[in-house]
Design a protein around this motif. Structure first.
Motif, PDB file in Angstrom:
ATOM      1  N   TYR A 105      41.961  32.684  30.747  1.00  0.00           N
ATOM      2  CA  TYR A 105      43.677  31.998  29.866  1.00  0.00           C
ATOM      3  C   TYR A 105      43.139  30.751  29.483  1.00  0.00           C
ATOM      4  CZ  TYR A 105      46.405  36.443  30.502  1.00  0.00           C
ATOM      5  OH  TYR A 105      46.528  37.438  30.235  1.00  0.00           O
ATOM      6  N   ARG A 106      42.252  29.497  30.508  1.00  0.00           N
ATOM      7  CA  ARG A 106      42.717  28.424  30.003  1.00  0.00           C
ATOM      8  C   ARG A 106      41.115  28.806  29.204  1.00  0.00           C
ATOM      9  NH1 ARG A 106      42.677  27.435  35.776  1.00  0.00           N
ATOM     10  NH2 ARG A 106      40.264  27.331  35.657  1.00  0.00           N
ATOM     11  N   GLY A 107      40.213  29.107  29.271  1.00  0.00           N
ATOM     12  CA  GLY A 107      39.494  29.286  28.128  1.00  0.00           C
ATOM     13  C   GLY A 107      40.053  29.693  26.870  1.00  0.00           C
ATOM     14  N   ILE A 108      40.758  31.050  26.203  1.00  0.00           N
ATOM     15  CA  ILE A 108      41.553  32.017  25.861  1.00  0.00           C
ATOM     16  C   ILE A 108      42.046  30.376  24.606  1.00  0.00           C
ATOM     17  CG2 ILE A 108      43.561  32.773  26.494  1.00  0.00           C
ATOM     18  CD1 ILE A 108      40.446  34.011  23.748  1.00  0.00           C
ATOM     19  N   ASP A 109      42.463  29.622  25.420  1.00  0.00           N
ATOM     20  CA  ASP A 109      43.455  28.706  24.751  1.00  0.00           C
ATOM     21  C   ASP A 109      42.922  27.653  24.176  1.00  0.00           C
ATOM     22  OD1 ASP A 109      46.585  29.769  25.437  1.00  0.00           O
ATOM     23  OD2 ASP A 109      46.305  28.822  27.491  1.00  0.00           O
ATOM     24  N   ALA A 110      41.601  26.908  25.011  1.00  0.00           N
ATOM     25  CA  ALA A 110      41.226  26.348  24.844  1.00  0.00           C
ATOM     26  C   ALA A 110      39.671  27.122  22.821  1.00  0.00           C
ATOM     27  CB  ALA A 110      39.596  25.594  24.952  1.00  0.00           C
ATOM     28  N   GLU A 111      39.975  27.959  23.039  1.00  0.00           N
ATOM     29  CA  GLU A 111      39.578  28.455  21.742  1.00  0.00           C
ATOM     30  C   GLU A 111      40.547  29.118  20.834  1.00  0.00           C
ATOM     31  OE1 GLU A 111      36.493  30.567  21.163  1.00  0.00           O
ATOM     32  OE2 GLU A 111      35.149  29.443  23.494  1.00  0.00           O
ATOM     33  N   LEU A 112      41.520  28.995  21.010  1.00  0.00           N
ATOM     34  CA  LEU A 112      42.175  29.493  19.705  1.00  0.00           C
ATOM     35  C   LEU A 112      43.114  28.147  19.410  1.00  0.00           C
ATOM     36  CD1 LEU A 112      44.006  33.000  21.153  1.00  0.00           C
ATOM     37  CD2 LEU A 112      42.887  32.295  19.455  1.00  0.00           C
ATOM     38  N   LEU A 157      37.116  37.056  22.914  1.00  0.00           N
ATOM     39  CA  LEU A 157      36.680  35.897  22.579  1.00  0.00           C
ATOM     40  C   LEU A 157      36.757  34.660  23.356  1.00  0.00           C
ATOM     41  CD1 LEU A 157      39.423  35.260  19.548  1.00  0.00           C
ATOM     42  CD2 LEU A 157      37.330  35.261  19.669  1.00  0.00           C
ATOM     43  N   PHE A 158      36.995  34.368  24.910  1.00  0.00           N
ATOM     44  CA  PHE A 158      35.978  33.720  25.441  1.00  0.00           C
ATOM     45  C   PHE A 158      35.243  34.367  26.565  1.00  0.00           C
ATOM     46  CE2 PHE A 158      36.929  32.170  30.267  1.00  0.00           C
ATOM     47  CZ  PHE A 158      35.942  30.888  29.671  1.00  0.00           C
ATOM     48  N   SER A 159      35.244  35.085  26.833  1.00  0.00           N
ATOM     49  CA  SER A 159      34.561  35.870  28.458  1.00  0.00           C
ATOM     50  C   SER A 159      33.629  36.693  27.721  1.00  0.00           C
ATOM     51  CB  SER A 159      35.664  37.024  28.948  1.00  0.00           C
ATOM     52  OG  SER A 159      36.901  36.705  29.648  1.00  0.00           O
ATOM     53  N   THR A 160      33.531  36.769  26.506  1.00  0.00           N
ATOM     54  CA  THR A 160      32.022  37.501  26.127  1.00  0.00           C
ATOM     55  C   THR A 160      30.593  36.557  25.306  1.00  0.00           C
ATOM     56  OG1 THR A 160      32.646  37.890  23.676  1.00  0.00           O
ATOM     57  CG2 THR A 160      32.578  39.733  25.135  1.00  0.00           C
ATOM     58  N   LYS A 161      31.736  34.954  25.356  1.00  0.00           N
ATOM     59  CA  LYS A 161      30.442  34.387  25.682  1.00  0.00           C
ATOM     60  C   LYS A 161      30.737  33.367  26.801  1.00  0.00           C
ATOM     61  CE  LYS A 161      32.093  31.180  21.549  1.00  0.00           C
ATOM     62  NZ  LYS A 161      32.993  30.130  20.725  1.00  0.00           N
ATOM     63  N   ARG A 162      31.221  32.774  27.779  1.00  0.00           N
ATOM     64  CA  ARG A 162      30.862  32.720  28.624  1.00  0.00           C
ATOM     65  C   ARG A 162      30.082  33.369  29.666  1.00  0.00           C
ATOM     66  NH1 ARG A 162      29.498  30.254  32.382  1.00  0.00           N
ATOM     67  NH2 ARG A 162      30.907  29.280  33.688  1.00  0.00           N
ATOM     68  N   GLY A 188      38.013  40.518  32.024  1.00  0.00           N
ATOM     69  CA  GLY A 188      37.097  40.579  32.393  1.00  0.00           C
ATOM     70  C   GLY A 188      36.571  40.659  34.053  1.00  0.00           C
ATOM     71  N   PRO A 189      35.468  41.486  34.170  1.00  0.00           N
ATOM     72  CA  PRO A 189      34.257  41.729  32.943  1.00  0.00           C
ATOM     73  C   PRO A 189      33.786  42.733  32.456  1.00  0.00           C
ATOM     74  CG  PRO A 189      32.801  41.641  35.347  1.00  0.00           C
ATOM     75  CD  PRO A 189      34.651  40.926  35.870  1.00  0.00           C
ATOM     76  N   THR A 190      34.457  44.228  33.670  1.00  0.00           N
ATOM     77  CA  THR A 190      34.740  45.408  32.841  1.00  0.00           C
ATOM     78  C   THR A 190      34.531  45.686  31.394  1.00  0.00           C
ATOM     79  OG1 THR A 190      35.120  45.716  35.528  1.00  0.00           O
ATOM     80  CG2 THR A 190      35.095  47.609  33.590  1.00  0.00           C
TER      81      THR A 190
END
Length: 222
Positions: A105-112, A157-162, A188-190
């Motif tokens: 959730y922290r990562g997706i906020d940064a992505e968006l 958007l975040f998890s597949t890149k990380r 993720g990751p499932t």
């Protein structure tokens, strides 16, 4: 746990159902959900699903108006309206890692929050703009083309890149061409893939087992 499958939330929901049953408290699904949301935003949905899917909880719970394995979520995910469930077979494949939901959730906020959110390393934001009303209409009318067209998970958007193994797993299933839709589950990751033809899932299952030990065939609960 940490698989993107609501493991912790499902456990919390199961404990609340168990206490309600063992103590003969007679709480409705709504009352259980009001308690469950204090444990986590996903818990009420798990309570609803288990109420519908677990016959051991008794007839009153199973026939409760809020007992449902599919729902339209609003708010933080705790405002739930039952929706016609999707009936299909499901392939689950979990890469050998765990992911923190808070991290995602922290990562997706940064992505968006990037300057040009419409393009993220080859993934266009348009993929994640779905028509929820059309999705619900597709479920109610059993128009699976509408359902598949409007399935998305923006957390990819975040998890597949990380964690590239997630995208690798997705691509592996997609390349076989048998699944109706392939997405990451939750944070993720499932990865899950849905199938409307039972015969098509077996080949993909064998292929994914070679890559991810925790790979399973299951089905949705109607």
């Amino acid at each position: 746990m940490a698989a993107g499958l609501a493991g912790g939330s499902g456990n919390g929901a199961a404990v609340l159902h168990a206490l309600n049953y063992i103590w003969n408290a007679g709480l409705s699904v709504k009352e259980l959900c009001n308690i469950g949301v204090k444990l986590g935003a996903d818990v009420p949905f798990c309570i609803m699903g288990q109420a519908k899917g677990n016959p051991q909880l008794g007839r009153a719970i199973r026939e409760d108006a809020l007992a449902s394995t599919c729902a339209y979520a609003e708010g933080i995910g705790e405002q739930l309206t039952p929706v016609t469930p999707l009936c299909c077979d499901v392939l689950l494949s979990k890469p050998a890692l765990g992911i923190s939901t808070a991290e995602v959730y922290r990562g997706i906020d940064a992505e968006l929050g990037l300057e040009k959110p419409e393009y993220q390393g080859g993934i266009t934001m348009l993929q994640y703009h779905v028509d929820t009303k059309e999705l619900i209409n597709g479920l109610n009318s059993k128009n699976y083309d509408k359902v598949v067209k409007n399935m998305a998970n923006i957390l990819e958007l975040f998890s597949t890149k990380r964690y590239p193994i997630i995208m690798y797993t997705k691509n592996k299933i997609d390349q076989e061409g048998s699944a109706a839709k392939v997405l990451m589950s939750g944070s993720g990751p499932t990865v899950f893939a849905i199938y409307f033809e039972k015969s098509e899932i077996e080949k993909d299952y064998k292929l994914l087992c070679e890559m991810n030990k925790e790979t399973y065939i299951t089905k949705t609960l109607a």
